[in-house]
Design a protein around this motif. Structure first.
Motif, PDB file in Angstrom:
ATOM      1  N   LYS A 150     -15.362  29.397 -21.306  1.00 48.29           N
ATOM      2  CA  LYS A 150     -15.108  30.245 -22.475  1.00 48.29           C
ATOM      3  C   LYS A 150     -15.086  31.706 -22.065  1.00 48.29           C
ATOM      4  CE  LYS A 150     -18.688  28.982 -24.820  1.00 48.29           C
ATOM      5  NZ  LYS A 150     -19.665  28.910 -25.936  1.00 48.29           N
ATOM      6  N   TYR A 151     -14.319  32.497 -22.824  1.00 49.06           N
ATOM      7  CA  TYR A 151     -14.310  33.930 -22.600  1.00 49.06           C
ATOM      8  C   TYR A 151     -15.612  34.586 -23.076  1.00 49.06           C
ATOM      9  CZ  TYR A 151      -9.714  35.250 -20.766  1.00 49.06           C
ATOM     10  OH  TYR A 151      -8.629  35.474 -19.954  1.00 49.06           O
ATOM     11  N   TYR A 152     -16.143  34.119 -24.216  1.00 51.01           N
ATOM     12  CA  TYR A 152     -17.345  34.735 -24.777  1.00 51.01           C
ATOM     13  C   TYR A 152     -18.536  33.792 -24.689  1.00 51.01           C
ATOM     14  CZ  TYR A 152     -14.593  38.589 -26.643  1.00 51.01           C
ATOM     15  OH  TYR A 152     -13.783  39.684 -26.762  1.00 51.01           O
ATOM     16  N   HIS A 174     -19.205  38.800 -22.192  1.00 50.36           N
ATOM     17  CA  HIS A 174     -17.841  38.443 -21.806  1.00 50.36           C
ATOM     18  C   HIS A 174     -17.845  37.784 -20.435  1.00 50.36           C
ATOM     19  CE1 HIS A 174     -13.637  38.979 -20.519  1.00 50.36           C
ATOM     20  NE2 HIS A 174     -13.381  38.861 -21.805  1.00 50.36           N
ATOM     21  N   SER A 175     -16.973  36.826 -20.224  1.00 46.83           N
ATOM     22  CA  SER A 175     -17.004  36.023 -19.000  1.00 46.83           C
ATOM     23  C   SER A 175     -16.869  36.871 -17.736  1.00 46.83           C
ATOM     24  CB  SER A 175     -15.917  34.950 -19.027  1.00 46.83           C
ATOM     25  OG  SER A 175     -14.634  35.501 -18.856  1.00 46.83           O
ATOM     26  N   SER A 176     -16.008  37.883 -17.744  1.00 48.76           N
ATOM     27  CA  SER A 176     -15.839  38.698 -16.523  1.00 48.76           C
ATOM     28  C   SER A 176     -17.146  39.382 -16.149  1.00 48.76           C
ATOM     29  CB  SER A 176     -14.729  39.737 -16.725  1.00 48.76           C
ATOM     30  OG  SER A 176     -13.484  39.101 -16.917  1.00 48.76           O
ATOM     31  N   LYS A 204     -12.477  34.048 -14.671  1.00 47.73           N
ATOM     32  CA  LYS A 204     -11.646  33.305 -15.630  1.00 47.73           C
ATOM     33  C   LYS A 204     -10.449  34.158 -16.052  1.00 47.73           C
ATOM     34  CE  LYS A 204     -11.614  31.707 -20.449  1.00 47.73           C
ATOM     35  NZ  LYS A 204     -10.791  30.497 -20.258  1.00 47.73           N
ATOM     36  N   ALA A 205     -10.690  35.426 -16.296  1.00 49.17           N
ATOM     37  CA  ALA A 205      -9.642  36.365 -16.708  1.00 49.17           C
ATOM     38  C   ALA A 205      -8.639  36.578 -15.579  1.00 49.17           C
ATOM     39  CB  ALA A 205     -10.260  37.695 -17.124  1.00 49.17           C
ATOM     40  N   PRO A 206      -7.385  36.931 -15.935  1.00 52.23           N
ATOM     41  CA  PRO A 206      -6.844  37.101 -17.285  1.00 52.23           C
ATOM     42  C   PRO A 206      -6.084  35.876 -17.815  1.00 52.23           C
ATOM     43  CG  PRO A 206      -5.349  38.095 -15.701  1.00 52.23           C
ATOM     44  CD  PRO A 206      -6.482  37.503 -14.910  1.00 52.23           C
ATOM     45  N   GLU A 211      -8.639  36.922 -24.117  1.00 51.18           N
ATOM     46  CA  GLU A 211      -9.721  37.430 -24.968  1.00 51.18           C
ATOM     47  C   GLU A 211     -10.513  38.466 -24.167  1.00 51.18           C
ATOM     48  OE1 GLU A 211     -12.060  34.363 -26.895  1.00 51.18           O
ATOM     49  OE2 GLU A 211     -10.366  32.973 -26.744  1.00 51.18           O
ATOM     50  N   TYR A 212     -10.216  39.723 -24.403  1.00 48.77           N
ATOM     51  CA  TYR A 212     -10.816  40.805 -23.635  1.00 48.77           C
ATOM     52  C   TYR A 212     -12.152  41.230 -24.248  1.00 48.77           C
ATOM     53  CZ  TYR A 212      -8.356  43.242 -27.420  1.00 48.77           C
ATOM     54  OH  TYR A 212      -7.885  43.635 -28.641  1.00 48.77           O
ATOM     55  N   CYS A 319      -7.657  42.386 -20.308  1.00 50.10           N
ATOM     56  CA  CYS A 319      -8.409  41.426 -19.486  1.00 50.10           C
ATOM     57  C   CYS A 319      -8.413  41.857 -18.022  1.00 50.10           C
ATOM     58  CB  CYS A 319      -7.802  40.032 -19.619  1.00 50.10           C
ATOM     59  SG  CYS A 319      -8.312  39.140 -21.101  1.00 50.10           S
TER      60      CYS A 319
END
Length: 557
Positions: A150-152, A174-176, A204-206, A211-212, A319
């Motif tokens: 997941k991004y978040y 946030h995942s990053s 995971k991004a981008p 989802e930034y 992202c």
């Protein structure tokens, strides 16, 4: 005896010095950090000079790249997440490592890359996206996302008392940021600081859906993002395989920015059938009015496509901004701890990505925006800053190269080749590979509707063959089937066809000149190379006779 008594202290001192040098050499062995982002295409950098370079989307990554060697011709074997990652972790092509599609898996015994690094005395770790389904048990340490993740507020699978995949760590953010937090935690607290480390850090991004982090909401908000001309003008790009006879397939092949693809596009929230202008067109009584309304429709569609594109790219680049900022966090830590100069840093994406070129989104295609990978390496001790090469490499070459940079030799079971000498000398050997092979298997899958194809790319030319067939059940070659998980209910095969692009004259691949007589000698030579590569790489269709039948029928057409 007196002589020996005097000699012994000298011998002992020599032994201590010798052991000390061995310890020093072991400690000086370079650390290695392999960083990979998901879908970070070359257009999303400054260093690759794309239409987006003026936006300065990656200042930290550009600085890192300029301190080492930049590769202009790094290519993926199959522009889709799992097969690409399998090629990297095994050093092998799809039919050798067994991963042809997104359901492919790499069991611990085939996780060759970390196994080879451990043989060389490295502690191994992977953090972030893994996506190869089995436990990454060949690594000494892991903290990985489940599947795509997941991004978040992502959760991570980690080692623990329970069996994989039941040991889970929950994070908030946030995942990053969370993936970089995990990497920094490993470097600070989890590793043995008396042993060199090999760390794979995977963002995971981008990856779509872009989802930034909320802090980037205003980034590029008031900026017009340069658009590719091919977003609106298709030219002579493609073939009957992707466009159909009289463009009859353009409404279903290749997910789009615009409304062109009715199955999957970025503009799915607007339905022209319900729009006022569409009703005006439908109710037009005479040719003059009809043509006028059609022109208005076309203008409205172009305006809307531009709005969708601007939104699409801003989300993507936000992202990317999160990735770039987190890279600075890593570099700052390495510099503060005195690790930067003795750490080999590799950066790449798991493939390219279409950012509206030819009105395409996503990847999968053999077109350069999808097939080309960003790739650069920084290691001041051996790699000259500011160096650049157009040598052709592909993702099966990554593991052999890093193994050799670590002091090992490429295992015979790996199909990739080490380009260590290119990194260290800046010179491409005369016998270095002159072409790379590509294969996309997942015919019309996941509503992106990309036909299956394979081909060859050299520095100057590209030749693609779309064979337009599903797989078969090899236990019964007469039974054609398509994996349910591909989400495809399109029941017809697509037309086979060839595409040829002269990349010197046509770098944006706008003009398929396969049928031009003046190209026949070049194409014939490429077909010979292609045939040989498929044999040498174990990439033939011997197990798929229905596909081979199409290849045989159309090879000389």
């Amino acid at each position: 005896m007196t002589y020996l008594k005097k000699l012994f202290p000298l011998l002992f001192l020599f032994h201590l010095v010798s052991c000390g040098e061995q310890v020093k050499t072991a400690l000086q062995k370079p650390n290695i950090i392999y960083i990979m982002s998901d879908d970070h295409t070359t257009q999303g950098f400054g260093i690759y000079g794309s239409r987006l370079a003026g936006l300065n989307p990656t200042p930290n990554l550009d600085k890192l790249a300029k301190e080492g060697m930049i590769f202009d011709n790094a290519f993926v074997n199959n522009a889709i997440c799992v097969p690409s990652r399998a090629a990297i972790i095994t050093g092998q092509r799809a039919q050798t490592n067994g991963v042809l599609d997104l359901e492919g898996t790499i069991a611990p015994e085939k996780q060759y890359f970390p196994k080879e690094m451990k043989k060389l005395g490295y502690q191994t770790a992977i953090v972030g996206k893994w996506h190869l389904h089995h436990e990454p048990a060949a690594f000494d340490y892991y903290q990985v996302l489940p599947g795509q993740g997941k991004y978040y507020d992502p959760e991570f699978r980690v080692q623990g008392e329970k069996l994989w995949p039941k040991n889970v760590v929950q994070t908030k953010g946030h995942s990053s940021d969370m993936i970089m937090d995990a990497t920094l935690d490993y470097l600070k607290n989890k590793r043995d600081k008396d042993q060199p480390f090999f760390l794979m850090h995977h963002f995971k991004a981008p990856h779509d859906d872009f989802e930034y982090a909320p802090r980037y909401e205003n980034y590029l908000a008031d900026t017009f993002i340069p658009e590719p001309e091919s977003l609106y003008e298709i030219g002579n790009h493609g073939s009957v395989a992707v466009r159909g006879k009289n463009d009859s397939l353009t409404r279903i092949i290749g997910s789009s920015v615009s409304h062109r693809n009715v199955i999957r596009n970025q503009a799915m929230n607007i339905y022209w059938n319900d729009s006022t202008i569409y009703k005006q067109y439908r109710n037009a009584k005479d040719i003059g009015q009809e043509e006028l309304v059609k022109w208005e429709m076309d203008a409205a569609e172009k305006e809307y496509t531009s709005k969708v594109y601007q939104d699409y790219l801003k989300k993507y680049l936000r992202c990317v901004k999160g990735v770039d900022d987190n890279i600075k966090r890593l570099l700052d830590y390495l510099e503060t701890e005195g690790l930067l100069e003795n750490t080999i840093i590799v950066y790449t994406g798991d493939q390219g990505f279409m950012l509206g070129e030819h009105d395409y989104i996503d990847k999968r295609w053999m077109y350069d925006e999808s097939m080309r990978m960003p790739f650069f390496v920084r290691y001041p001790e051996k790699i000259k800053a500011g160096s650049r090469t157009d040598a052709i490499i592909n993702n099966t070459d990554f593991a052999p190269t890093i193994i050799e940079l670590a002091g090992g030799t490429t295992p015979e079971y790996m199909q990739g080749k080490s380009f260590k000498s290119i990194l260290e000398t800046g010179t491409e050997p005369e016998d270095w590979q002159k072409a790379t092979y590509y294969r996309y298997w997942m015919h019309l899958a996941h509503r992106h509707q990309n036909p299956a194809h394979f081909g060859i790319r050299t520095k100057d030319y590209k030749l693609i063959f779309y064979y337009g067939k599903y797989w078969v059940n090899t236990d019964d070659p007469n039974v054609v089937w398509n994996k349910e998980s591909w989400g495809n209910d399109f029941s017809n095969h697509t037309p086979p066809a060839w595409e040829f692009y002269d990349l010197n004259k046509d770098p944006k691949e706008m003009n398929n000149t396969y049928n031009k007589p003046e190209n026949r000698a070049i194409i014939d030579d490429l077909k010979k190379q292609l045939f040989t590569m498929r044999e040498d790489l174990n990439e033939t269709d011997a197990n798929y006779p229905h596909i081979q039948k199409v290849i045989d029928e159309y090879w000389d057409k």
